[in-house]
Design a protein around this motif. Structure first.
Motif, PDB file in Angstrom:
ATOM      1  N   LEU A  84     -41.242 -63.360 -10.075  1.00 40.79           N
ATOM      2  CA  LEU A  84     -40.404 -62.323 -10.654  1.00 40.79           C
ATOM      3  C   LEU A  84     -40.966 -60.968 -10.253  1.00 40.79           C
ATOM      4  O   LEU A  84     -42.157 -60.853  -9.967  1.00 40.79           O
ATOM      5  CB  LEU A  84     -40.369 -62.445 -12.176  1.00 40.79           C
ATOM      6  CG  LEU A  84     -41.737 -62.559 -12.847  1.00 40.79           C
ATOM      7  CD1 LEU A  84     -41.916 -61.477 -13.880  1.00 40.79           C
ATOM      8  CD2 LEU A  84     -41.898 -63.929 -13.481  1.00 40.79           C
ATOM      9  N   ALA A  85     -40.104 -59.972 -10.197  1.00 44.04           N
ATOM     10  CA  ALA A  85     -40.514 -58.670  -9.659  1.00 44.04           C
ATOM     11  C   ALA A  85     -40.370 -57.560 -10.701  1.00 44.04           C
ATOM     12  O   ALA A  85     -39.323 -57.441 -11.344  1.00 44.04           O
ATOM     13  CB  ALA A  85     -39.678 -58.329  -8.433  1.00 44.04           C
ATOM     14  N   SER A 110     -36.163 -67.826 -12.739  1.00 42.48           N
ATOM     15  CA  SER A 110     -36.867 -67.851 -11.460  1.00 42.48           C
ATOM     16  C   SER A 110     -36.818 -69.203 -10.761  1.00 42.48           C
ATOM     17  O   SER A 110     -37.312 -69.330  -9.644  1.00 42.48           O
ATOM     18  CB  SER A 110     -38.333 -67.433 -11.654  1.00 42.48           C
ATOM     19  OG  SER A 110     -38.989 -68.277 -12.577  1.00 42.48           O
ATOM     20  N   HIS A 111     -36.229 -70.202 -11.390  1.00 48.03           N
ATOM     21  CA  HIS A 111     -36.020 -71.472 -10.692  1.00 48.03           C
ATOM     22  C   HIS A 111     -34.915 -71.349  -9.647  1.00 48.03           C
ATOM     23  O   HIS A 111     -34.869 -72.129  -8.692  1.00 48.03           O
ATOM     24  CB  HIS A 111     -35.660 -72.584 -11.687  1.00 48.03           C
ATOM     25  CG  HIS A 111     -36.786 -72.964 -12.589  1.00 48.03           C
ATOM     26  ND1 HIS A 111     -37.016 -72.329 -13.782  1.00 48.03           N
ATOM     27  CD2 HIS A 111     -37.749 -73.908 -12.465  1.00 48.03           C
ATOM     28  CE1 HIS A 111     -38.075 -72.877 -14.364  1.00 48.03           C
ATOM     29  NE2 HIS A 111     -38.541 -73.836 -13.583  1.00 48.03           N
ATOM     30  N   THR A 112     -34.045 -70.373  -9.820  1.00 50.30           N
ATOM     31  CA  THR A 112     -32.900 -70.251  -8.913  1.00 50.30           C
ATOM     32  C   THR A 112     -32.708 -68.838  -8.374  1.00 50.30           C
ATOM     33  O   THR A 112     -31.738 -68.584  -7.656  1.00 50.30           O
ATOM     34  CB  THR A 112     -31.614 -70.678  -9.643  1.00 50.30           C
ATOM     35  OG1 THR A 112     -31.463 -69.888 -10.838  1.00 50.30           O
ATOM     36  CG2 THR A 112     -31.668 -72.156 -10.024  1.00 50.30           C
ATOM     37  N   SER A 113     -33.587 -67.907  -8.716  1.00 48.49           N
ATOM     38  CA  SER A 113     -33.450 -66.519  -8.270  1.00 48.49           C
ATOM     39  C   SER A 113     -34.806 -65.839  -8.338  1.00 48.49           C
ATOM     40  O   SER A 113     -35.802 -66.457  -8.736  1.00 48.49           O
ATOM     41  CB  SER A 113     -32.453 -65.766  -9.165  1.00 48.49           C
ATOM     42  OG  SER A 113     -32.963 -65.653 -10.495  1.00 48.49           O
ATOM     43  N   ILE A 114     -34.860 -64.579  -7.941  1.00 47.75           N
ATOM     44  CA  ILE A 114     -36.054 -63.756  -8.140  1.00 47.75           C
ATOM     45  C   ILE A 114     -35.691 -62.712  -9.184  1.00 47.75           C
ATOM     46  O   ILE A 114     -35.198 -61.624  -8.861  1.00 47.75           O
ATOM     47  CB  ILE A 114     -36.504 -63.071  -6.836  1.00 47.75           C
ATOM     48  CG1 ILE A 114     -36.669 -64.083  -5.709  1.00 47.75           C
ATOM     49  CG2 ILE A 114     -37.810 -62.301  -7.071  1.00 47.75           C
ATOM     50  CD1 ILE A 114     -37.785 -65.088  -5.914  1.00 47.75           C
ATOM     51  N   PRO A 115     -35.877 -63.013 -10.468  1.00 46.46           N
ATOM     52  CA  PRO A 115     -35.528 -62.050 -11.511  1.00 46.46           C
ATOM     53  C   PRO A 115     -36.328 -60.756 -11.345  1.00 46.46           C
ATOM     54  O   PRO A 115     -37.475 -60.779 -10.891  1.00 46.46           O
ATOM     55  CB  PRO A 115     -35.915 -62.762 -12.807  1.00 46.46           C
ATOM     56  CG  PRO A 115     -36.003 -64.205 -12.445  1.00 46.46           C
ATOM     57  CD  PRO A 115     -36.451 -64.244 -11.030  1.00 46.46           C
ATOM     58  N   LEU A 169     -44.286 -73.145  -5.746  1.00 48.79           N
ATOM     59  CA  LEU A 169     -43.868 -72.311  -4.622  1.00 48.79           C
ATOM     60  C   LEU A 169     -42.519 -72.728  -4.041  1.00 48.79           C
ATOM     61  O   LEU A 169     -41.866 -71.930  -3.361  1.00 48.79           O
ATOM     62  CB  LEU A 169     -44.942 -72.333  -3.524  1.00 48.79           C
ATOM     63  CG  LEU A 169     -46.109 -71.374  -3.727  1.00 48.79           C
ATOM     64  CD1 LEU A 169     -47.165 -71.574  -2.651  1.00 48.79           C
ATOM     65  CD2 LEU A 169     -45.637 -69.922  -3.736  1.00 48.79           C
ATOM     66  N   LEU A 170     -42.090 -73.941  -4.307  1.00 52.74           N
ATOM     67  CA  LEU A 170     -40.773 -74.360  -3.818  1.00 52.74           C
ATOM     68  C   LEU A 170     -39.651 -73.592  -4.502  1.00 52.74           C
ATOM     69  O   LEU A 170     -38.539 -73.521  -3.989  1.00 52.74           O
ATOM     70  CB  LEU A 170     -40.591 -75.863  -4.021  1.00 52.74           C
ATOM     71  CG  LEU A 170     -41.621 -76.754  -3.300  1.00 52.74           C
ATOM     72  CD1 LEU A 170     -41.329 -78.230  -3.584  1.00 52.74           C
ATOM     73  CD2 LEU A 170     -41.630 -76.489  -1.804  1.00 52.74           C
ATOM     74  N   MET A 171     -39.950 -72.986  -5.643  1.00 56.00           N
ATOM     75  CA  MET A 171     -38.956 -72.167  -6.334  1.00 56.00           C
ATOM     76  C   MET A 171     -38.571 -70.951  -5.502  1.00 56.00           C
ATOM     77  O   MET A 171     -37.428 -70.487  -5.559  1.00 56.00           O
ATOM     78  CB  MET A 171     -39.485 -71.740  -7.702  1.00 56.00           C
ATOM     79  CG  MET A 171     -39.626 -72.890  -8.696  1.00 56.00           C
ATOM     80  SD  MET A 171     -40.662 -72.483 -10.138  1.00 56.00           S
ATOM     81  CE  MET A 171     -39.772 -71.106 -10.851  1.00 56.00           C
ATOM     82  N   LEU A 172     -39.511 -70.421  -4.733  1.00 60.13           N
ATOM     83  CA  LEU A 172     -39.181 -69.284  -3.871  1.00 60.13           C
ATOM     84  C   LEU A 172     -38.115 -69.676  -2.851  1.00 60.13           C
ATOM     85  O   LEU A 172     -37.173 -68.919  -2.588  1.00 60.13           O
ATOM     86  CB  LEU A 172     -40.429 -68.785  -3.149  1.00 60.13           C
ATOM     87  CG  LEU A 172     -41.437 -67.981  -3.978  1.00 60.13           C
ATOM     88  CD1 LEU A 172     -42.678 -67.680  -3.144  1.00 60.13           C
ATOM     89  CD2 LEU A 172     -40.815 -66.686  -4.499  1.00 60.13           C
ATOM     90  N   GLU A 173     -38.269 -70.854  -2.286  1.00 62.84           N
ATOM     91  CA  GLU A 173     -37.266 -71.330  -1.329  1.00 62.84           C
ATOM     92  C   GLU A 173     -35.925 -71.538  -2.017  1.00 62.84           C
ATOM     93  O   GLU A 173     -34.865 -71.251  -1.453  1.00 62.84           O
ATOM     94  CB  GLU A 173     -37.735 -72.626  -0.676  1.00 62.84           C
ATOM     95  CG  GLU A 173     -39.015 -72.489   0.140  1.00 62.84           C
ATOM     96  CD  GLU A 173     -39.507 -73.828   0.655  1.00 62.84           C
ATOM     97  OE1 GLU A 173     -38.673 -74.627   1.143  1.00 62.84           O
ATOM     98  OE2 GLU A 173     -40.722 -74.096   0.572  1.00 62.84           O
ATOM     99  N   ALA A 174     -35.972 -72.053  -3.239  1.00 66.98           N
ATOM    100  CA  ALA A 174     -34.735 -72.352  -3.970  1.00 66.98           C
ATOM    101  C   ALA A 174     -34.032 -71.097  -4.456  1.00 66.98           C
ATOM    102  O   ALA A 174     -32.873 -71.166  -4.887  1.00 66.98           O
ATOM    103  CB  ALA A 174     -35.046 -73.259  -5.158  1.00 66.98           C
TER     104      ALA A 174
END
Length: 429
Positions: free
Chosen positions: A314-315, A276-281, A349-354
């Protein structure tokens, strides 16, 4: 620190101001000495009771204990027995009183936790003074030296009389450790040894954190996976739900009395593929399977008394297509099904942008969605210019996008935790 759930000495709620004190007493319908633990804990004369009802008449039984409230002969007045107010109730009353003095913008600022870089306490304190956020997140650049140096930094951080300063750190041990002196066993080994060793390791780690002045540890990984290829595998405390649950409960129990515990990353990274640092698993796991295979470590941590739960980006698409951090449904499940009543905090929350997902490219939109979903603290692992963000959140409240009641609920959770911390830091206050 000693958790208020287990403290035996009753703390005294401080007086915010003469006006605030008077208004609090009028609303509660009780005397100041009764509310604040003074010598006189009886209800006032004149027939009023603490609950706003009528005091029992002469000869009537007062309260559940059956004590009689006898009136002085000829007085025509009855003295009622004042009900016992628990320490948690006193903390809640104090938090509600503080909340009543805050503007909308102050409430919103109190929901944000950021990272301010470097080991010099001056810029960190300046940020606290100027913005009055929920607290600060310390990373490795803040604590590059010894624990004594870290303690010097944290001891210089102050916010508000009556409310503790939340100083958070990610100290899981192993590959996620900010303090050089943390050489205690971590999840990579603890998952395959007796549970008692988890308690020992986290107890030593918590004592180290306490000695450095840290007050919140984002350190108990409640995710479950048996897949060595998962990015969370090395950090998870178990490869199946029962084993992880036992170790999570042990870790939370060991941190009690030293630092506030945080469970992460709700509702569970182990069932998803990706970082989740680089995607939305995401995963299509059904809710019933989540309840049996993923939820137990979180439930065990909540039962053990964890004060915070961190939501992951993550979803679980069968439950909600949104990341859990932005999902009202996952917040409902945590509160209603797992019975959590503490502070809900986002992962950075910056992970969402990333993640590179266009829907989550807007920082302000993410913050609005995070508060509306049910988070109490918005976490940023970088310094954020808070006034513009707060202004945008306030505009969303005034537009009805974020219910005002949601902001009050979030701020009250944070104020309650900070008041609990202050009382722990000021025994007998």
């Amino acid at each position: 620190m000693v958790s208020t759930r287990h403290r035996t000495a009753a703390g005294r709620i401080g007086v915010l101001s003469g006006v605030l004190l008077a208004s609090t007493l009028v609303v509660s319908g009780c005397t100041g000495s009764a509310l604040f633990g003074g010598e006189d804990s009886g209800a006032p004369y004149g027939g009023a009771t603490a609950g706003g009802g009528v005091a029992p008449s002469a000869g009537a039984t007062a309260g559940a204990g059956g004590a009689s409230a006898a009136a002085p002969e000829g007085s025509g007045r009855v003295r009622g027995e004042f009900p016992v107010v628990s320490e948690r109730q006193r903390i809640r009353l104090y938090a509600e009183a503080r909340l009543s003095t805050m503007t909308l913008e102050q409430k919103l600022a109190s929901l944000v936790m950021v990272h301010v870089g470097g080991p010099d306490p001056a810029p960190l304190q300046a940020y606290l003074t100027a913005n009055q956020p929920a607290g600060l997140l310390l990373l490795g650049d803040n604590v590059p030296g010894s624990s004594a140096q870290a303690a010097t930094l944290t001891s210089a951080l102050r916010q508000s009389e009556g409310l503790g300063t939340l100083v958070a750190i990610d100290e899981e041990g192993g590959i996620v450790a900010r303090l050089a002196e943390d050489g205690y066993p971590a999840a990579d080994t603890l998952k395959s040894v007796p549970v008692a060793e988890t308690a020992s390791a986290f107890g030593q780690r918590a004592a180290l954190l306490e000695s450095t002045g840290m007050t919140v540890n984002f350190g108990v990984v409640a995710d479950v996976t048996a897949d060595p290829g998962s990015f969370i595998f090395e950090r998870a405390l178990g490869t199946d739900a029962p084993a992880a649950a036992d170790r999570v409960a042990a870790a939370v129990g060991a941190e009690r009395g030293h630092v506030f515990s945080t469970l992460k990353h709700f509702p569970g990274h182990g069932a998803t593929a990706g970082d989740s640092h680089t995607s939305i698993p995401s995963t299509g796991m059904a809710l019933d399977q989540w309840r049996s295979d993923v939820a137990p470590p979180f439930a065990a941590g909540v039962e053990a008394g964890a004060e915070l739960v961190m939501f992951g980006h993550l979803a679980y698409t069968s439950v909600d297509a949104l990341p859990a951090s932005l999902s009202p449904e996952w917040h409902r499940i945590l509160r209603e099904e797992l019975g959590f009543d503490g502070v809900a905090v986002t992962d950075d929350l910056l992970m969402l942008e990333a993640s590179g997902v266009p829907a989550y490219a807007d920082r302000t939109a993410n913050a609005v969605a995070a508060v509306a979903a049910g988070n109490d603290v918005l976490l940023y692992n970088s310094t954020v210019d808070l006034p513009p963000l707060v202004a945008s959140l306030a505009a969303a409240v005034r537009a009805g996008t974020i219910p005002a009641s949601r902001v009050d609920d979030a701020a009250l959770h944070v104020l309650t935790l900070r008041r609990e911390l202050w009382l722990q830091q000021h025994p007998g206050a």
